[in-house]
Motif scaffolding. Structure first.
Motif, PDB file in Angstrom:
ATOM      1  N   ASP A 317       0.854  -1.185   0.000  1.00 39.43           N
ATOM      2  CA  ASP A 317       0.000   0.000   0.000  1.00 39.43           C
ATOM      3  C   ASP A 317       0.890   1.235   0.000  1.00 39.43           C
ATOM      4  O   ASP A 317       1.412   1.645   1.041  1.00 39.43           O
ATOM      5  CB  ASP A 317      -0.917  -0.010   1.225  1.00 39.43           C
ATOM      6  CG  ASP A 317      -2.002   1.057   1.145  1.00 39.43           C
ATOM      7  OD1 ASP A 317      -1.824   2.021   0.363  1.00 39.43           O
ATOM      8  OD2 ASP A 317      -3.025   0.936   1.832  1.00 39.43           O
ATOM      9  N   SER A 319       0.123   4.226  -0.307  1.00 36.86           N
ATOM     10  CA  SER A 319      -0.464   5.399   0.342  1.00 36.86           C
ATOM     11  C   SER A 319      -0.103   5.482   1.814  1.00 36.86           C
ATOM     12  O   SER A 319      -0.317   6.500   2.455  1.00 36.86           O
ATOM     13  CB  SER A 319      -1.987   5.371   0.182  1.00 36.86           C
ATOM     14  OG  SER A 319      -2.566   4.381   1.021  1.00 36.86           O
ATOM     15  N   GLY A 322      -2.237   1.181   4.732  1.00 33.44           N
ATOM     16  CA  GLY A 322      -2.548  -0.236   4.833  1.00 33.44           C
ATOM     17  C   GLY A 322      -2.185  -0.826   6.182  1.00 33.44           C
ATOM     18  O   GLY A 322      -1.657  -0.150   7.069  1.00 33.44           O
ATOM     19  N   CYS A 327      -2.157  -3.554   1.239  1.00 29.14           N
ATOM     20  CA  CYS A 327      -3.555  -3.180   1.047  1.00 29.14           C
ATOM     21  C   CYS A 327      -4.459  -4.141   1.806  1.00 29.14           C
ATOM     22  O   CYS A 327      -4.244  -5.360   1.785  1.00 29.14           O
ATOM     23  CB  CYS A 327      -3.917  -3.211  -0.436  1.00 29.14           C
ATOM     24  SG  CYS A 327      -3.008  -2.032  -1.447  1.00 29.14           S
ATOM     25  N   HIS A 333     -10.206  -1.880  -2.901  1.00 29.54           N
ATOM     26  CA  HIS A 333      -8.907  -2.152  -3.524  1.00 29.54           C
ATOM     27  C   HIS A 333      -9.044  -3.128  -4.684  1.00 29.54           C
ATOM     28  O   HIS A 333      -8.418  -2.936  -5.739  1.00 29.54           O
ATOM     29  CB  HIS A 333      -7.929  -2.706  -2.491  1.00 29.54           C
ATOM     30  CG  HIS A 333      -7.367  -1.668  -1.573  1.00 29.54           C
ATOM     31  ND1 HIS A 333      -6.633  -0.594  -2.028  1.00 29.54           N
ATOM     32  CD2 HIS A 333      -7.425  -1.537  -0.223  1.00 29.54           C
ATOM     33  CE1 HIS A 333      -6.254   0.160  -0.999  1.00 29.54           C
ATOM     34  NE2 HIS A 333      -6.723  -0.392   0.108  1.00 29.54           N
ATOM     35  N   ASN A 361      -7.387   5.388   0.694  1.00 22.37           N
ATOM     36  CA  ASN A 361      -8.705   4.960   1.157  1.00 22.37           C
ATOM     37  C   ASN A 361      -9.690   6.125   1.138  1.00 22.37           C
ATOM     38  O   ASN A 361      -9.444   7.188   1.715  1.00 22.37           O
ATOM     39  CB  ASN A 361      -8.580   4.390   2.575  1.00 22.37           C
ATOM     40  CG  ASN A 361      -9.848   3.673   3.013  1.00 22.37           C
ATOM     41  OD1 ASN A 361     -10.840   3.651   2.287  1.00 22.37           O
ATOM     42  ND2 ASN A 361      -9.802   3.084   4.189  1.00 22.37           N
TER      43      ASN A 361
END
Length: 469
Positions: A317, A319, A322, A327, A333, A361
């Protein structure tokens, strides 16, 4: 002439698999690749709708997407992939009937999803129902409705209350949603069963952790607990399920709950049939090791020609949101990874570089029964009716294809004006029972007369005895 068209094998027709095939068809030129998708079921299940299917708010067939209807240039094979020999780029496909066969491929996309993760608790395997398939959701709905029918003809007492008791195990999103939806359904059913009272219905949710719904803030989860308590639904936190033999639920607190309906939602695991039956690399939690660009492998090593996405894969993940750096296994996802997979596989076929998967998210939304819900995105939280509209709006739009969207929304409109359909079709699980009960059968052959079968010498013996007398 040698066939030079790349052969793509997609293992699994769930979110990630369906979206990979669907978007590959949209982006590729006709004849650019030969795509085959293999799944034991001929449809994709939109799992966020399972709680509403269990509560009778959505028609079961409307919550699934027929693969053959929407994948026009993809070969759909209704079977299982039981072995992946990627070293030789061949997979073993096993149908429900007939002999297995070997399928060669150039690119393999593993999107086999996840199954319910259970523990060796006595009675669970024999008495609980999961919530991963449309068939399980229908079984939950029919069981609850049938139990109301059975309870209505019994005198008030323990057996009647046992039939009207529901136990849900697991306090994640799926568990809370089905728990709240079933509580809403049971409350609505009471008006049609004057023999039964609200106090005879009992709803219990068992959660081993100290809170529910980790996807939302602690404040929001506490509001959900209070809302459920107002509706007569009890949540047992920091509590383990120790036994469910014969439907008698025993908790670590010493409490015993007799029930006829146990719904298991306490976790998932990557599909073991596919993961264990292959030579692709697997990480410690049993998922296929996957790079950020969705190719199988690690940062240092790429397994050429192999891709993975969805719940069966461990996708980093990027970003930073996670769990453990990967993720989380959810529809949000899986859908987006499937879309990127289509782009990346096509890019590799065309000699281009694949792109990394990055998705922050968007938040979480849950239905808590009719006209009630909860929504969380960052520090923004909605509760009650407004969140319920957000829940239905989001999932109504997220349902793939306009044909499916229209069916779902039309069903919601029908329910608004006509109410829920409360017919239980539990008997469909034994469709031949009535036919067998009244079916005429050949009479059994009658035994030959004893006198006629005896030899002449034996017949003479009684006559001699009579004469002597």
């Amino acid at each position: 002439m040698t066939n030079t068209v790349p052969r793509i094998l997609i293992v699994g027709g769930g979110y990630a698999g369906f979206y990979t095939a669907w978007h590959f068809e949209k982006r590729s030129r006709r004849g650019e690749a030969d795509v085959t998708i293999v799944d034991p079921l001929p449809y994709m299940t939109y799992q966020p709708f399972l709680p509403e299917v269990a509560a009778g708010a959505i028609e079961p067939r409307h919550a699934v997407v027929a693969l053959r209807r929407h994948l026009k240039r993809t070969t759909v094979v209704t079977a299982k992939v039981t072995k992946i020999d990627h070293a030789n780029k061949v997979a073993t496909i096993t149908p429900a009937e007939g002999e297995p066969w070997l399928q060669e491929y150039d690119q393999i996309v593993v999107t086999a999803g996840a199954v319910s993760r259970t523990f060796p608790i006595p009675g669970i395997a024999d008495n609980a129902i999961g919530l991963k398939t449309i068939e399980e959701a229908v079984a939950v709905r029919d069981r609850l409705m049938s139990n109301f029918d059975r309870a209505s003809v019994l005198p008030a007492g323990p057996e009647r209350e046992r039939l009207l008791t529901v136990v849900v195990v697991g306090g994640g999103f799926a568990g809370i949603e089905v728990f709240a939806e079933l509580r809403s359904l049971a409350s609505a059913l009471l008006k049609d069963y004057p023999q039964l009272s609200f106090d005879e219905t009992h709803f219990h949710l068992i959660e081993a952790m100290g809170r529910i719904m980790p996807e939302v803030s602690l404040k929001t989860s506490e509001w959900v607990l209070k809302d459920l308590a107002k509706r007569g639904a009890f949540v047992h936190l920091d509590t383990q399920l120790q036994s469910a033999v014969d439907g008698i639920v025993q908790l670590s607190t010493g409490e015993t709950i007799p029930t006829d309906l146990i719904v298991w939602t306490a976790g998932v695991m990557a599909n073991p049939t596919v993961v264990r039956g292959g030579d692709l690399p697997v990480e410690e939690r049993g998922r296929i090791r996957t790079r950020p660009d969705l190719r199988v492998g690690t940062d240092d090593e790429i397994v050429e020609g192999a891709w993975a996405a969805g719940d069966v894969s461990a996708v980093p993940d990027l970003s930073g949101g996670g769990v453990g750096g990967f993720c989380v296994p959810n529809a949000q996802h899986a859908v987006r990874q499937g879309k990127l997979l289509a782009k990346n596989v096509l890019a590799v076929i065309r000699g281009e570089e694949p792109k990394n998967y990055f998705h922050k998210n968007m938040g979480a939304v849950a239905g808590l029964g009719l006209y009630n819900g909860v929504f969380q995105s960052g520090n923004i939280a909605l509760k009650g009716l407004l969140a319920w509209f957000a829940h239905r709006g989001y999932h109504g739009l997220a349902m793939p294809s306009w044909e499916r969207k229209i069916r779902v929304v039309w069903g919601w409109v029908n329910n608004f004006f006509l109410g829920r359909d409360i017919v239980s079709l539990e008997a469909v699980q034994t469709p031949r029972a009535v036919f067998e009960e009244f079916a005429a059968r050949p009479k059994p052959p009658q035994p030959a007369a004893v006198e006629e079968s005896k030899p002449a010498a034996e017949k003479a013996e009684p006559e001699k005895v009579a004469a002597a007398g």
